[in-house]
Design a protein around this motif. Structure first.
Motif, mmCIF file in Angstrom:
data_model
loop_
_atom_site.group_PDB
_atom_site.id
_atom_site.type_symbol
_atom_site.label_atom_id
_atom_site.label_comp_id
_atom_site.label_asym_id
_atom_site.label_seq_id
_atom_site.Cartn_x
_atom_site.Cartn_y
_atom_site.Cartn_z
ATOM 1 N N ILE A 173 0.836 -1.195 0.000
ATOM 2 C CA ILE A 173 0.000 0.000 0.000
ATOM 3 C C ILE A 173 0.872 1.246 0.000
ATOM 4 O O ILE A 173 1.797 1.369 0.800
ATOM 5 N N ASP A 174 0.534 2.176 -0.897
ATOM 6 C CA ASP A 174 1.142 3.503 -0.939
ATOM 7 C C ASP A 174 0.043 4.530 -0.696
ATOM 8 O O ASP A 174 -0.920 4.612 -1.467
ATOM 9 N N ILE A 175 0.161 5.277 0.379
ATOM 10 C CA ILE A 175 -0.776 6.368 0.662
ATOM 11 C C ILE A 175 -0.261 7.609 -0.059
ATOM 12 O O ILE A 175 0.798 8.142 0.283
ATOM 13 N N VAL A 176 -1.007 8.071 -1.041
ATOM 14 C CA VAL A 176 -0.582 9.188 -1.875
ATOM 15 C C VAL A 176 -1.298 10.440 -1.384
ATOM 16 O O VAL A 176 -2.531 10.505 -1.397
ATOM 17 N N GLY A 177 -0.532 11.413 -0.934
ATOM 18 C CA GLY A 177 -1.122 12.658 -0.472
ATOM 19 C C GLY A 177 -1.567 12.566 0.980
ATOM 20 O O GLY A 177 -1.294 11.594 1.697
ATOM 21 N N ARG A 206 3.315 3.726 -11.299
ATOM 22 C CA ARG A 206 3.899 2.539 -10.674
ATOM 23 C C ARG A 206 2.869 1.630 -10.027
ATOM 24 O O ARG A 206 3.174 0.468 -9.730
ATOM 25 N N ALA A 207 1.665 2.147 -9.789
ATOM 26 C CA ALA A 207 0.635 1.360 -9.106
ATOM 27 C C ALA A 207 -0.039 0.398 -10.078
ATOM 28 O O ALA A 207 -0.141 0.653 -11.274
ATOM 29 N N GLN A 208 -0.499 -0.735 -9.531
ATOM 30 C CA GLN A 208 -1.251 -1.725 -10.309
ATOM 31 C C GLN A 208 -2.746 -1.603 -10.101
ATOM 32 O O GLN A 208 -3.510 -2.174 -10.857
ATOM 33 N N CYS A 209 -3.174 -0.886 -9.063
ATOM 34 C CA CYS A 209 -4.591 -0.594 -8.848
ATOM 35 C C CYS A 209 -4.693 0.637 -7.970
ATOM 36 O O CYS A 209 -3.756 0.974 -7.233
#
Length: 433
Positions: free
Chosen positions: A214-218, A255-258
């Motif tokens: 998981i990447d939390i963006v912002g 870079r994200a897959q979903c």
């Protein structure tokens, strides 16, 4: 006696009148008794004994003690380490005049003192510190091997987390006990509108499952977390549109897959991603279905985009529309001929989806989106598994709609009417994401 008489003629020192118990009235008293007129201080070496008349003995004793304190006797040599010196080197000889060494002392070679180990006074049987015990290697048991295997798994997860981005999480808990960082899918969550605070438990469960990184963006509530100027009461930069441009420039979405977006993220950020990436945009779960609304700016929805909408009947986005009108309006926003869109409509869901509902639906929606993107076929089994998970989570009712391979809509109703308590809870105003 001559030394004492000589000292009696000297003036008394100032400190002798007030120290060592002397009183100021003592000299006067001694004059009346016909003795010495003042106290006497005599410097006497520590090893010299001096006899004096009885009236002088107290002062002489004090003076002797002072002299002894000024030149204390030599102390014995202290112990060195844990040994003691049992013999001393020979004394130095007198000066010998010889060729080339006139007036110098020729020192003999220093004899090495014999040292013996020092023993504790309590126990003379052995040294104070006994030698360490030899280390005996014990056979490795099955429990030790299992602990080593678990430690290896933790080390692998720690290395994977260090090599990932700061906001990503290392997967743990795979079926074989070893989570592979390569097999986990990278999930980007657009924080403004996705409920990263209220539904943090749901995203933590996804991380612990080992299925997603998981990447939390912002960040929700930041300076850019506001609508752009073409919305009613919108703002100039910084806003969500400029934030979406920065995210695309940094490559977080590429870079994200979903993706997971929600509320204003689906209204502003996702349309900007679609405009920039087109059909290459990753599959997206849109909470509240913000992209399927009548927005001030028309949305350029890619025909081949994989989109799964989670919409609620108690959402303020529904406004004054009925359930049927709200669903029909969302279907109309999907581009004609699109074969990869699904709408999960839950009648009891408010603007902020409850944790049990989101925890039951989100993992299946993400798997369905990844399968749809990879195989370009409708993941019917995964969508049905999503409905079964929602039925176990509570008394939810609604309909699951999706487009088949020919672009036609298919419907799968589920559940019944919600209970009174759940309906009252759903009508409560949602918190800001």
């Amino acid at each position: 006696s001559q030394v004492v008489q000589r000292a009696a003629s000297l003036p008394p020192p100032r400190e002798a009148r007030h120290k060592q118990g002397f009183r100021r009235q003592r000299p006067a008293m001694m004059q009346r008794q016909g003795t010495m007129a003042s106290p006497v201080v005599v410097a006497v070496p520590w090893n010299v004994q001096v006899s004096a008349p009885a009236p002088c003995r107290p002062r002489l004793a004090i003076a002797t003690r002072k002299a002894q304190m000024a030149s204390p006797p030599p102390r014995p040599a202290p112990y060195r380490g844990m040994t003691r010196q049992t013999s001393c080197p020979a004394p130095r000889p007198a000066a010998v005049a010889g060729a080339g060494a006139v007036g110098r002392q020729q020192r003999p070679p220093v004899q090495q003192a014999q040292r013996q180990p020092w023993h504790s006074p309590r126990s003379r049987a052995g040294p104070l510190f006994p030698p360490p015990r030899p280390v005996v290697e014990q056979p490795t048991s099955a429990r030790t091997e299992d602990s080593a295997r678990r430690q290896e798994v933790r080390d692998d997860a720690f290395r994977a987390e260090r090599h990932s981005s700061p906001a990503s999480f290392a997967p743990t808990g795979a079926a074989d006990g070893r989570a592979s960082a390569a097999s986990a899918k990278r999930l980007a969550i657009i924080a403004p509108g996705a409920g990263t605070f209220t539904n943090a438990e749901v995203y933590s469960d996804l991380r612990r499952s080992g299925e997603f990184k998981i990447d939390i963006v912002g960040q929700a509530g930041a300076a850019y977390d506001r609508y752009p100027q073409w919305f009613p009461q919108g703002h100039t930069a910084p806003n969500l549109d400029t934030f979406a441009g920065d995210v695309l420039e940094k490559g977080s979405v590429q870079r994200a897959q979903c993706l997971v977006v929600g509320s204003r993220g689906g209204q502003v950020v996702l349309p900007r991603i679609w405009q920039s990436m087109g059909a290459a945009a990753p599959p997206t779960v849109v909470i509240n279905g913000g992209c399927a609304m009548g927005l001030p700016k028309p949305v350029q929805w890619p025909r081949s985009a994989v989109t799964l909408l989670l919409m609620g009947g108690r959402d303020n986005f529904r406004s004054n529309k009925t359930h049927e009108e709200y669903i029909a309006d969302a279907k109309r926003r999907v581009p004609a001929g699109n074969t990869s869109t699904a709408i999960l409509y839950v009648r009891e869901m408010p603007h902020m989806p409850p944790v049990p509902l989101l925890a039951a639906a989100l993992p299946h929606l993400l798997r369905a989106g990844l399968s749809w993107k990879a195989h370009r076929q409708t993941p019917v089994e995964e969508l049905q598994a999503c409905l079964a998970s929602i039925a176990k989570a509570g008394s939810w009712s609604g309909c699951l709609m999706y487009t088949n391979d020919r672009g036609a809509w298919q419907e799968l109703p589920f559940g019944g009417k919600a209970s009174t308590a759940q309906a009252a809870e759903a009508q409560a105003p949602g918190a800001r994401r």
